[in-house]
Design a protein around this motif. Sequence first.
Motif, mmCIF file in Angstrom:
data_model
loop_
_atom_site.group_PDB
_atom_site.id
_atom_site.type_symbol
_atom_site.label_atom_id
_atom_site.label_comp_id
_atom_site.label_asym_id
_atom_site.label_seq_id
_atom_site.Cartn_x
_atom_site.Cartn_y
_atom_site.Cartn_z
ATOM 1 N N GLY A 1 5.097 -8.396 -7.244
ATOM 2 C CA GLY A 1 6.019 -7.738 -7.733
ATOM 3 C C GLY A 1 6.456 -6.448 -6.505
ATOM 4 N N PHE B 1 0.500 -4.040 0.287
ATOM 5 C CA PHE B 1 0.662 -4.946 -1.147
ATOM 6 C C PHE B 1 -0.135 -6.305 -0.873
ATOM 7 C CE2 PHE B 1 4.996 -2.569 -1.149
ATOM 8 C CZ PHE B 1 4.796 -2.393 -2.632
ATOM 9 N N GLY B 2 -1.312 -6.168 0.073
ATOM 10 C CA GLY B 2 -1.880 -7.254 0.198
ATOM 11 C C GLY B 2 -1.333 -7.884 1.429
ATOM 12 N N LEU C 1 -3.890 -13.851 -11.863
ATOM 13 C CA LEU C 1 -3.337 -14.864 -10.385
ATOM 14 C C LEU C 1 -4.146 -14.298 -9.520
ATOM 15 C CD1 LEU C 1 0.493 -14.564 -10.071
ATOM 16 C CD2 LEU C 1 -0.755 -16.551 -10.411
ATOM 17 N N THR C 2 -4.546 -12.923 -9.549
ATOM 18 C CA THR C 2 -5.361 -12.563 -8.382
ATOM 19 C C THR C 2 -6.933 -13.050 -8.391
ATOM 20 O OG1 THR C 2 -5.982 -10.527 -9.595
ATOM 21 C CG2 THR C 2 -4.501 -10.230 -7.951
ATOM 22 N N ARG D 1 -12.996 -10.524 -1.229
ATOM 23 C CA ARG D 1 -12.510 -12.255 -1.139
ATOM 24 C C ARG D 1 -14.195 -12.742 -1.090
ATOM 25 N NH1 ARG D 1 -8.091 -11.124 -2.425
ATOM 26 N NH2 ARG D 1 -6.210 -11.851 -1.459
ATOM 27 N N CYS E 1 1.377 -9.254 -3.018
ATOM 28 C CA CYS E 1 1.806 -8.837 -4.481
ATOM 29 C C CYS E 1 3.169 -9.592 -4.851
ATOM 30 C CB CYS E 1 1.997 -7.335 -4.334
ATOM 31 S SG CYS E 1 2.729 -6.561 -5.841
ATOM 32 N N HIS F 1 -1.749 -14.374 -1.576
ATOM 33 C CA HIS F 1 -1.802 -13.214 -3.043
ATOM 34 C C HIS F 1 -0.869 -12.141 -2.926
ATOM 35 C CE1 HIS F 1 -4.873 -15.549 -5.383
ATOM 36 N NE2 HIS F 1 -5.266 -15.732 -4.236
ATOM 37 N N HIS G 1 -3.795 -21.684 -8.095
ATOM 38 C CA HIS G 1 -2.954 -20.406 -7.825
ATOM 39 C C HIS G 1 -1.618 -20.819 -7.160
ATOM 40 C CE1 HIS G 1 -1.904 -17.077 -4.865
ATOM 41 N NE2 HIS G 1 -1.824 -16.473 -5.681
ATOM 42 N N ARG H 1 1.913 -19.509 -8.822
ATOM 43 C CA ARG H 1 2.773 -18.623 -7.971
ATOM 44 C C ARG H 1 4.184 -19.179 -7.910
ATOM 45 N NH1 ARG H 1 1.706 -13.621 -4.929
ATOM 46 N NH2 ARG H 1 3.855 -13.545 -4.043
ATOM 47 N N THR I 1 0.018 1.247 -10.394
ATOM 48 C CA THR I 1 0.068 0.993 -8.994
ATOM 49 C C THR I 1 1.336 1.732 -8.266
ATOM 50 O OG1 THR I 1 1.045 -1.151 -9.358
ATOM 51 C CG2 THR I 1 -1.137 -1.010 -8.548
ATOM 52 N N SER J 1 1.459 5.118 -6.055
ATOM 53 C CA SER J 1 2.172 5.166 -4.892
ATOM 54 C C SER J 1 3.258 5.903 -4.560
ATOM 55 C CB SER J 1 2.685 3.721 -4.437
ATOM 56 O OG SER J 1 1.617 2.681 -4.584
ATOM 57 N N MET K 1 11.006 -12.737 -9.276
ATOM 58 C CA MET K 1 10.389 -11.398 -8.700
ATOM 59 C C MET K 1 11.051 -11.333 -7.061
ATOM 60 S SD MET K 1 8.847 -9.730 -10.585
ATOM 61 C CE MET K 1 7.652 -9.302 -11.974
HETATM 62 C C1 HEM Z 1 3.341 -0.072 -5.658
HETATM 63 C C2 HEM Z 1 2.963 -0.890 -6.422
HETATM 64 C C3 HEM Z 1 2.097 -1.806 -6.279
HETATM 65 C C4 HEM Z 1 1.248 -1.998 -5.439
HETATM 66 C C5 HEM Z 1 0.628 -1.187 -4.140
HETATM 67 C C6 HEM Z 1 0.453 -3.444 -5.375
HETATM 68 C C7 HEM Z 1 -0.324 -3.991 -4.753
HETATM 69 C C8 HEM Z 1 -0.782 -5.496 -4.916
HETATM 70 C C9 HEM Z 1 -1.676 -5.956 -4.236
HETATM 71 C C10 HEM Z 1 -2.716 -5.190 -2.870
HETATM 72 C C11 HEM Z 1 -2.018 -7.137 -4.287
HETATM 73 C C12 HEM Z 1 -2.946 -8.354 -3.738
HETATM 74 C C13 HEM Z 1 -4.039 -8.649 -4.567
HETATM 75 C C14 HEM Z 1 -4.913 -9.582 -3.574
HETATM 76 O O1 HEM Z 1 -4.763 -9.916 -2.749
HETATM 77 O O2 HEM Z 1 -6.161 -9.680 -4.231
HETATM 78 C C15 HEM Z 1 -1.139 -7.601 -5.497
HETATM 79 C C16 HEM Z 1 -0.991 -8.529 -6.402
HETATM 80 C C17 HEM Z 1 -0.237 -8.628 -7.442
HETATM 81 N N1 HEM Z 1 0.702 -7.959 -8.001
HETATM 82 FE FE1 HEM Z 1 1.131 -5.876 -7.181
HETATM 83 N N2 HEM Z 1 1.375 -4.124 -6.460
HETATM 84 C C18 HEM Z 1 2.342 -3.256 -6.924
HETATM 85 C C19 HEM Z 1 3.157 -3.410 -7.777
HETATM 86 C C20 HEM Z 1 3.398 -4.413 -8.631
HETATM 87 C C21 HEM Z 1 4.375 -4.885 -9.713
HETATM 88 C C22 HEM Z 1 5.508 -3.870 -10.055
HETATM 89 C C23 HEM Z 1 4.119 -5.912 -10.202
HETATM 90 C C24 HEM Z 1 4.897 -7.017 -11.162
HETATM 91 C C25 HEM Z 1 5.921 -6.622 -11.936
HETATM 92 C C26 HEM Z 1 2.959 -6.611 -9.474
HETATM 93 C C27 HEM Z 1 2.271 -7.874 -9.703
HETATM 94 C C28 HEM Z 1 1.292 -8.400 -8.844
HETATM 95 C C29 HEM Z 1 0.896 -9.947 -8.993
HETATM 96 C C30 HEM Z 1 1.050 -10.718 -10.273
HETATM 97 C C31 HEM Z 1 -0.252 -9.839 -8.318
HETATM 98 C C32 HEM Z 1 -0.957 -11.231 -7.950
HETATM 99 C C33 HEM Z 1 -0.304 -12.028 -6.826
HETATM 100 C C34 HEM Z 1 -1.471 -13.222 -6.556
HETATM 101 O O3 HEM Z 1 -2.438 -13.117 -6.857
HETATM 102 O O4 HEM Z 1 -1.003 -14.350 -6.171
HETATM 103 N N3 HEM Z 1 2.636 -5.634 -8.601
HETATM 104 N N4 HEM Z 1 -0.430 -6.320 -5.871
#
Ligand code: HEM
Length: 431
Positions: free
Chosen positions: A381, A372-373, A106-107, A321, A379, A377, A114, A118, A273, A277, A125
């Motif tokens: 989760g 979390f962004g 997805l990222t 990006r 996050c 996009h 996308h 999404r 992640t 954290s 979630m």
């Molecule tokens: C503290 C823990 C976490 C941090 C710091 C974190 C951080 C991030 C960040 C910064 C992005 C954005 C990426 C971008 O914009 O390029 C992201 C995307 C994403 N995260 Fe997390 N994440 C965490 C936990 C999780 C968990 C637990 C899951 C799933 C169970 C998850 C699933 C995803 C998914 C699927 C994306 C892609 C979303 C998209 O591109 O539309 N993340 N995460």
Amino acid sequence: MNAVTKTQALEKMARDFAAVSGVYNGADVTSPYEQMKEWREKTPVLEGDILRIFRAPSQADWMGTGRKVYTVFRYKDVHQILRDDRNWLSKQNAEGFGSAVDNFLLTGMDGEEHHKWRAILQPPMMPNAIKKWKDNLICPIIEDEFIGAMRPKGKSDLLLDFVLAFPVRVVYKMFGLPDDMVAAMQSAGWALQIVGGPRFDPEEMKTSIPAAMEAGQRLYEYVLPAVQERRKSGVVRDDMIGFLMGLNVDGKSFTDEDITTFIRMTLLAAGETTSRSFGNMIVLLLERPDVWERLRQDRSLIPKAVVETMRLETVAGHLARLAARDMEIGGVTIKKDEAVTVCISSANRDPEVYANPDELILDRPMRPVMSFGFGPHICMGMHLAKLEMEIALNAMLDLPNFRLDPDYPKPVIRGIQLRGPDQLHVKWDVA
Ligand code: HEM
């Protein structure tokens, strides 16, 4: 039968975790914040990629094509880029990882594709959907599989005993993967090997990328039978596999292979992640016993502690990006097909937005934190990750006189990207 013991599996996972930390900490940096401050003030849009400057793999140019990369430090500029997915693309994110996960990332998707995925994948979630996991899944895992065993011991190597494993256990159960700690730890190791595939040194990539691809295949082969078995059993269960099996998109259901590919992609994002954290949060809070005591007395502050510590120590501190057309940001022109590394770690400490940005202040006015962004996009989760961290912190606060173990050096949070503590030994009183 799996001949590997739980301890062996955990230790192996800890080595994989440390290897990833090493990959993203080429310059062995403990605090990059003074340098970020200088750039934010003097060259808020810097020509060059901060990740390469700190000898970490470049997300904006994983494969070292020589694409021009700028780094963006101010909150307002980072915000502007992340919310605008028409002009700032994500497709280059798939360049390094994509092949290890059959290009379902997805990222690394943009535009219609996308938005479509999404919208399909996000509902389980969302906060209302994950609420139910609190009492029937997250709390029991934390107590029965971890804290219950730790409590009488009075001390712990917390990374090994808890931090690395608990998010993996939560997500695996929530997804409906086999209830087997050893297999979960082994497969989480493969996820780490994929994350550790990209390298600063192109020579290393000659072996690390094939290794990441092999790990991707092994992870796939671990998930697929679980999906197939579920299908064969005909049992309908309220978990991620069940949700995906029940979906119908454009008149078609997902195949077992589709479901496996999605789950594998999410496993990369979900475990380390959260571990990093959470580890950072515990270090920051235990370094401040007054804040720990305040939290112990007033548990309503826990959500603020999670967000504030993630602001101060951002794990995914840099996102990348690609300019879809000639763009201007902070007065600098970024040409089509040039890239930016957005420095979330710096944005999260921008004094324009956060007063006294280097201090941990629980009572800060709530502002969107970029950890979390942000934007399309953001996050997927994040609600789950926050909930897991809140519940786990609450459990730690219940351990009497919980503190850093003075018999060990103080833990140090390291790295430019994927920052995390180098070790985390703690103690508490046993009644
Ligand atoms: C503290 C823990 C976490 C941090 C710091 C974190 C951080 C991030 C960040 C910064 C992005 C954005 C990426 C971008 O914009 O390029 C992201 C995307 C994403 N995260 Fe997390 N994440 C965490 C936990 C999780 C968990 C637990 C899951 C799933 C169970 C998850 C699933 C995803 C998914 C699927 C994306 C892609 C979303 C998209 O591109 O539309 N993340 N995460």
